[in-house]
Design a protein around this motif. Structure first.
Motif, short mmCIF file in Angstrom:
data_model
loop_
_atom_site.label_atom_id
_atom_site.label_comp_id
_atom_site.label_asym_id
_atom_site.label_seq_id
_atom_site.Cartn_x
_atom_site.Cartn_y
_atom_site.Cartn_z
N UNK A 22 0.50 -1.63 0.09
CA UNK A 22 0.16 0.13 -0.24
C UNK A 22 0.45 1.08 -0.14
N UNK A 23 1.91 0.62 0.73
CA UNK A 23 2.94 1.88 0.66
C UNK A 23 3.29 2.54 -0.08
N UNK A 24 4.31 1.82 -1.57
CA UNK A 24 4.79 1.47 -2.02
C UNK A 24 3.84 1.65 -3.39
N UNK A 25 2.39 1.46 -3.60
CA UNK A 25 1.48 2.22 -4.62
C UNK A 25 1.16 3.83 -4.24
N UNK A 26 1.43 4.44 -3.15
CA UNK A 26 1.35 5.53 -2.43
C UNK A 26 2.14 6.63 -3.25
N UNK A 27 2.77 5.74 -2.76
CA UNK A 27 4.64 7.06 -3.29
C UNK A 27 4.67 6.54 -4.91
N UNK A 28 3.90 5.80 -5.58
CA UNK A 28 4.19 5.85 -7.10
C UNK A 28 2.51 7.03 -7.62
N UNK A 29 1.80 6.93 -6.77
CA UNK A 29 1.21 7.67 -7.17
C UNK A 29 1.26 8.44 -6.75
N UNK A 30 2.33 9.40 -5.88
CA UNK A 30 2.95 11.38 -5.22
C UNK A 30 3.68 11.52 -7.02
N UNK A 31 4.63 10.49 -7.13
CA UNK A 31 5.40 10.49 -8.23
C UNK A 31 6.71 11.05 -8.23
N UNK A 83 9.24 9.32 -6.74
CA UNK A 83 10.12 7.90 -6.83
C UNK A 83 9.01 7.42 -5.42
N UNK A 84 10.72 6.00 -5.17
CA UNK A 84 10.15 5.25 -4.11
C UNK A 84 11.09 5.91 -2.65
N UNK A 85 12.12 6.78 -3.75
CA UNK A 85 13.29 7.34 -2.74
C UNK A 85 12.95 8.17 -1.23
N UNK A 86 11.45 9.02 -2.37
CA UNK A 86 11.17 9.94 -1.09
C UNK A 86 9.84 8.98 -0.15
N UNK A 87 9.31 7.93 -0.31
CA UNK A 87 9.10 6.44 0.26
C UNK A 87 10.32 6.34 1.74
#
Length: 128
Positions: A39-48, A50-54
């Motif tokens: 779910x977190x990967x999906x949310x941060x993918x939507x943010x746009x 990149x996963x580094x921001x997660x």
């Protein structure tokens, strides 16, 4: 001197209770981000961004949770988490949609703790 020295034991317990609740919530959320919960990967993918921001957000949340639990750093932890949740509210409203209510509640609770733990100016000695 901090404002916590100027309040009743009941008020101190309430603030500590909220600090512990926030530490648990942010610790769990931050660890979920760092562990790569789908779910977190999906949310941060939507943010746009990149996963580094997660990962950055996860470290900030876990760090803020730990800072909240240390009396000397509680103000800094509360401030860090308040700003983080303000960003989360803005992200919900502008970028990804969804319900910003949980982020708003966490932002308000973090802001309350920050305000209660704010450093108070020391009284200056008057020389006659």
């Amino acid at each position: 001197m901090t404002s916590s020295l100027l309040v009743s034991p009941t008020q101190r317990r309430i603030v500590w209770g909220i600090r512990i609740l926030l530490a648990l919530a942010f610790g769990a959320a931050g660890l979920a981000k760092l562990a790569g919960a789908p779910q977190m990967v999906q949310v941060f993918e939507a943010v746009g961004f990149g996963q580094w921001f997660r990962y950055v957000t996860g470290v900030v949340e876990v760090g803020g949770a730990l800072l909240l639990l240390v009396p000397a750093t509680g103000f800094i932890g509360g401030l860090l988490l308040t700003v983080t949740m303000a960003g989360a509210v803005a992200t919900h409203l502008v970028l990804i949609g969804g319900n910003p209510a949980p982020a708003i509640v966490l932002a308000l609770l973090s802001a309350f703790v920050t305000w209660r733990l704010r450093p108070m100016p020391r009284p200056t000695a008057r020389v006659a």
